[in-house]
Design a protein around this motif. Structure first.
Motif, PDB file in Angstrom:
ATOM      1  N   TRP A  56      16.666  61.162  20.890  1.00  0.00           N
ATOM      2  CA  TRP A  56      17.613  60.735  19.811  1.00  0.00           C
ATOM      3  C   TRP A  56      17.226  60.277  18.575  1.00  0.00           C
ATOM      4  CZ3 TRP A  56      21.876  57.172  18.221  1.00  0.00           C
ATOM      5  CH2 TRP A  56      23.046  57.689  16.511  1.00  0.00           C
ATOM      6  N   LEU A  57      17.128  58.721  18.352  1.00  0.00           N
ATOM      7  CA  LEU A  57      16.696  58.898  16.500  1.00  0.00           C
ATOM      8  C   LEU A  57      15.052  58.404  15.986  1.00  0.00           C
ATOM      9  CD1 LEU A  57      18.368  55.610  15.938  1.00  0.00           C
ATOM     10  CD2 LEU A  57      18.670  57.424  15.069  1.00  0.00           C
ATOM     11  N   GLY A  58      14.471  58.826  17.432  1.00  0.00           N
ATOM     12  CA  GLY A  58      13.093  59.406  17.424  1.00  0.00           C
ATOM     13  C   GLY A  58      12.331  57.786  17.215  1.00  0.00           C
ATOM     14  N   GLU A  59      10.690  57.934  16.920  1.00  0.00           N
ATOM     15  CA  GLU A  59      10.342  56.999  16.557  1.00  0.00           C
ATOM     16  C   GLU A  59      10.013  56.063  15.214  1.00  0.00           C
ATOM     17  OE1 GLU A  59       7.344  53.527  17.138  1.00  0.00           O
ATOM     18  OE2 GLU A  59       8.404  54.738  18.997  1.00  0.00           O
ATOM     19  N   PRO A  60      10.788  54.619  14.753  1.00  0.00           N
ATOM     20  CA  PRO A  60      10.498  53.749  13.169  1.00  0.00           C
ATOM     21  C   PRO A  60       9.388  53.887  12.365  1.00  0.00           C
ATOM     22  CG  PRO A  60      12.432  52.888  15.270  1.00  0.00           C
ATOM     23  CD  PRO A  60      11.028  53.540  15.890  1.00  0.00           C
ATOM     24  N   ILE A  61      10.331  54.152  11.471  1.00  0.00           N
ATOM     25  CA  ILE A  61       8.831  53.987  10.349  1.00  0.00           C
ATOM     26  C   ILE A  61       7.864  52.991  10.194  1.00  0.00           C
ATOM     27  CG2 ILE A  61       7.853  55.001   7.812  1.00  0.00           C
ATOM     28  CD1 ILE A  61      10.090  57.489   7.912  1.00  0.00           C
ATOM     29  N   LYS A  62       9.259  51.645  10.218  1.00  0.00           N
ATOM     30  CA  LYS A  62       8.842  50.590  10.699  1.00  0.00           C
ATOM     31  C   LYS A  62       9.646  49.889  11.078  1.00  0.00           C
ATOM     32  CE  LYS A  62       6.742  50.523   5.699  1.00  0.00           C
ATOM     33  NZ  LYS A  62       6.755  50.127   3.848  1.00  0.00           N
ATOM     34  N   PRO A  63      10.076  50.114  12.809  1.00  0.00           N
ATOM     35  CA  PRO A  63      10.499  49.445  12.875  1.00  0.00           C
ATOM     36  C   PRO A  63      10.710  47.194  12.794  1.00  0.00           C
ATOM     37  CG  PRO A  63       8.539  49.411  14.282  1.00  0.00           C
ATOM     38  CD  PRO A  63       8.671  50.168  12.935  1.00  0.00           C
ATOM     39  N   VAL A  83      13.829  45.353  14.079  1.00  0.00           N
ATOM     40  CA  VAL A  83      14.265  44.879  15.606  1.00  0.00           C
ATOM     41  C   VAL A  83      13.013  44.406  16.403  1.00  0.00           C
ATOM     42  CG1 VAL A  83      16.422  45.197  17.113  1.00  0.00           C
ATOM     43  CG2 VAL A  83      16.249  45.253  14.238  1.00  0.00           C
ATOM     44  N   HIS A  84      12.707  45.975  16.804  1.00  0.00           N
ATOM     45  CA  HIS A  84      12.236  45.641  17.857  1.00  0.00           C
ATOM     46  C   HIS A  84      10.655  46.461  17.892  1.00  0.00           C
ATOM     47  CE1 HIS A  84      16.333  47.124  20.265  1.00  0.00           C
ATOM     48  NE2 HIS A  84      15.980  45.754  20.636  1.00  0.00           N
ATOM     49  N   PRO A  85       9.582  45.836  18.072  1.00  0.00           N
ATOM     50  CA  PRO A  85       8.228  46.566  18.016  1.00  0.00           C
ATOM     51  C   PRO A  85       8.471  47.848  18.346  1.00  0.00           C
ATOM     52  CG  PRO A  85       8.321  45.220  19.586  1.00  0.00           C
ATOM     53  CD  PRO A  85       9.274  45.646  19.636  1.00  0.00           C
ATOM     54  N   SER A  86       7.087  48.964  18.109  1.00  0.00           N
ATOM     55  CA  SER A  86       6.516  49.839  18.232  1.00  0.00           C
ATOM     56  C   SER A  86       6.646  50.728  19.431  1.00  0.00           C
ATOM     57  CB  SER A  86       5.082  50.645  18.495  1.00  0.00           C
ATOM     58  OG  SER A  86       4.102  49.676  18.540  1.00  0.00           O
ATOM     59  N   SER A  87       7.358  51.357  19.877  1.00  0.00           N
ATOM     60  CA  SER A  87       7.847  52.778  21.568  1.00  0.00           C
ATOM     61  C   SER A  87       6.182  51.811  22.105  1.00  0.00           C
ATOM     62  CB  SER A  87       7.888  53.430  21.496  1.00  0.00           C
ATOM     63  OG  SER A  87       8.987  53.752  20.800  1.00  0.00           O
ATOM     64  N   GLU A  88       5.354  51.869  21.703  1.00  0.00           N
ATOM     65  CA  GLU A  88       4.046  52.724  22.684  1.00  0.00           C
ATOM     66  C   GLU A  88       4.082  50.465  22.430  1.00  0.00           C
ATOM     67  OE1 GLU A  88      -0.662  52.680  21.589  1.00  0.00           O
ATOM     68  OE2 GLU A  88       0.516  52.896  20.748  1.00  0.00           O
ATOM     69  N   GLN A  89       4.559  49.370  22.494  1.00  0.00           N
ATOM     70  CA  GLN A  89       3.829  48.337  22.036  1.00  0.00           C
ATOM     71  C   GLN A  89       4.842  46.997  23.089  1.00  0.00           C
ATOM     72  OE1 GLN A  89       2.038  45.421  21.385  1.00  0.00           O
ATOM     73  NE2 GLN A  89       3.096  45.047  23.265  1.00  0.00           N
ATOM     74  N   ILE A  90       6.296  48.212  23.138  1.00  0.00           N
ATOM     75  CA  ILE A  90       7.565  48.004  23.953  1.00  0.00           C
ATOM     76  C   ILE A  90       7.384  48.923  25.671  1.00  0.00           C
ATOM     77  CG2 ILE A  90       9.905  48.669  24.605  1.00  0.00           C
ATOM     78  CD1 ILE A  90      10.828  49.140  21.859  1.00  0.00           C
ATOM     79  N   HIS A  91       6.291  49.633  25.734  1.00  0.00           N
ATOM     80  CA  HIS A  91       6.190  50.576  26.537  1.00  0.00           C
ATOM     81  C   HIS A  91       5.204  49.620  27.852  1.00  0.00           C
ATOM     82  CE1 HIS A  91       3.985  53.572  29.666  1.00  0.00           C
ATOM     83  NE2 HIS A  91       5.559  53.397  28.911  1.00  0.00           N
ATOM     84  N   SER A  92       4.140  48.990  26.560  1.00  0.00           N
ATOM     85  CA  SER A  92       3.699  47.779  27.408  1.00  0.00           C
ATOM     86  C   SER A  92       3.752  47.115  27.973  1.00  0.00           C
ATOM     87  CB  SER A  92       2.204  47.905  26.193  1.00  0.00           C
ATOM     88  OG  SER A  92       0.859  47.023  26.408  1.00  0.00           O
ATOM     89  N   ASN A  93       4.740  46.163  26.915  1.00  0.00           N
ATOM     90  CA  ASN A  93       5.761  44.968  27.808  1.00  0.00           C
ATOM     91  C   ASN A  93       6.149  45.254  28.609  1.00  0.00           C
ATOM     92  OD1 ASN A  93       4.532  43.697  25.070  1.00  0.00           O
ATOM     93  ND2 ASN A  93       6.561  43.535  24.077  1.00  0.00           N
ATOM     94  N   CYS A  94       6.751  46.534  29.465  1.00  0.00           N
ATOM     95  CA  CYS A  94       7.864  46.762  30.294  1.00  0.00           C
ATOM     96  C   CYS A  94       7.253  46.501  31.500  1.00  0.00           C
ATOM     97  CB  CYS A  94       8.978  48.303  30.076  1.00  0.00           C
ATOM     98  SG  CYS A  94       9.877  47.677  29.045  1.00  0.00           S
ATOM     99  N   LEU A  95       5.740  47.480  31.403  1.00  0.00           N
ATOM    100  CA  LEU A  95       5.326  48.171  32.805  1.00  0.00           C
ATOM    101  C   LEU A  95       4.613  46.680  33.232  1.00  0.00           C
ATOM    102  CD1 LEU A  95       2.497  51.169  31.872  1.00  0.00           C
ATOM    103  CD2 LEU A  95       4.547  51.130  33.142  1.00  0.00           C
ATOM    104  N   LEU A  96       3.971  45.381  32.623  1.00  0.00           N
ATOM    105  CA  LEU A  96       3.993  44.145  32.862  1.00  0.00           C
ATOM    106  C   LEU A  96       5.114  43.384  32.980  1.00  0.00           C
ATOM    107  CD1 LEU A  96       2.069  41.803  32.279  1.00  0.00           C
ATOM    108  CD2 LEU A  96       2.853  41.255  30.178  1.00  0.00           C
TER     109      LEU A  96
END
Length: 295
Positions: free
Chosen positions: A224-231, A233-246
């Motif tokens: 829906w919203l896409g990647e925030p320009i300056k997130p 509340v949450h980190p960048s999607s790349e960082q969240i994804h990396s955290n999730c995999l760990l």
């Protein structure tokens, strides 16, 4: 949980939990909501739950104090304590007006998310904290504590709403299915794993929440919203994804060695892993095409 299970399955969970407390047929959203409030009042008799006429936002300071006590209460799985305090009337009004703006935006843009939120969430209150931006607790299902910052934009507040709604839906799913064989067994530090949100070792139930919430935020962005320009509340999607995999890897390793979780937990974990793999493919495509596609 909306992206993980879909609207109908989440609605079915609320229906199944509420059915024993229905005054009659639950053939409308209004009747289901009433039965749902009856259910919550029965299982949490010491927690304040609103009546329909009370409205979503809480301004009464005595009620806010009661809800603060729920959020500050310790149990054997609470790994850190949050200090929450009352705010001035003007601060409450200003903060909740921004939450209301985000909620109205959701209502106008995402029908499924709006439907699920309006049913599952019964009250939103604002109180101050220097440590957190808000939260939800299993002792006050359907209530969301907000401590949204002045720096948050509309997208940040929408993500906060998705985050807290997900926590509440997980609480409800656990009440329906049971996720853990024995909650006391989760209290030992040998059963801690790294949180996908805070990136610190926490009890398994908290970390499982963090994994599901973080994956939901990723799905929400890609859908829906896409990647925030300056997130914020949450980190960048790349960082969240990396955290999730760990986090996913650590959880799988832990539960492969110990009998801690139920089949429902394993089912949700498998579904989450599939979502993360799908998100990985979209992230790879996005880095090549610079354009995000919905999951």
């Amino acid at each position: 949980m909306l992206y993980l299970l879909g609207l109908e399955e989440n609605l079915k969970t609320i229906y199944m939990l509420s059915k024993p407390y229905a005054d009659g047929d639950m053939n409308s959203e209004e009747q289901l909501k009433k039965s749902y409030l009856n259910f919550l009042s029965k299982i949490q008799p010491n927690t304040w739950h609103p009546k329909k006429e009370d409205g979503l936002f809480v301004f009464d300071k005595k009620i806010i104090e009661t809800l603060i006590q729920n959020h500050e209460a310790d149990d054997f799985l609470t790994d850190f304590k949050t200090n929450i305090s009352l705010a001035s009337d003007s601060s409450v009004k200003t903060a909740l007006s921004k939450v209301d703006e985000a909620k109205k935006y959701i209502n106008s843009k995402h029908e499924d998310l709006s439907t699920l939120f309006n049913l599952a969430i019964n009250s939103i209150f604002y109180a101050r904290s220097s440590e957190q931006g808000g939260g939800s607790v299993s002792s006050a299902i359907g209530a969301i504590w907000c401590c949204n910052r002045k720096s948050w934009g509309l997208e940040d507040t929408v993500e906060f709403i998705v985050h807290e709604l997900t926590h509440n839906l997980i609480f409800l799913d656990e009440l329906r299915y049971k996720h853990y064989i024995s909650l006391p067994n989760l209290a030992g530090q040998e059963n801690f794993v790294t949180s996908a949100i805070l990136k610190i070792p926490r009890p398994l139930d908290k970390v499982f929440h963090s994994l599901l919430v973080a994956t939901e935020i990723l799905d929400h962005r890609y859908d829906w919203l896409g990647e925030p320009i300056k997130p914020i509340v949450h980190p960048s999607s790349e960082q969240i994804h990396s955290n999730c995999l760990l986090t996913l890897s650590e959880i799988k390793n832990l539960i492969s060695k110990k009998e801690l979780v139920t089949d429902r937990f394993k089912e949700l974990l498998t579904l989450t892993e599939k979502r993360l793999l799908k998100i990985s493919a979209h992230m790879t495509g996005a880095s090549q095409n610079t354009e995000l596609s919905p999951c």
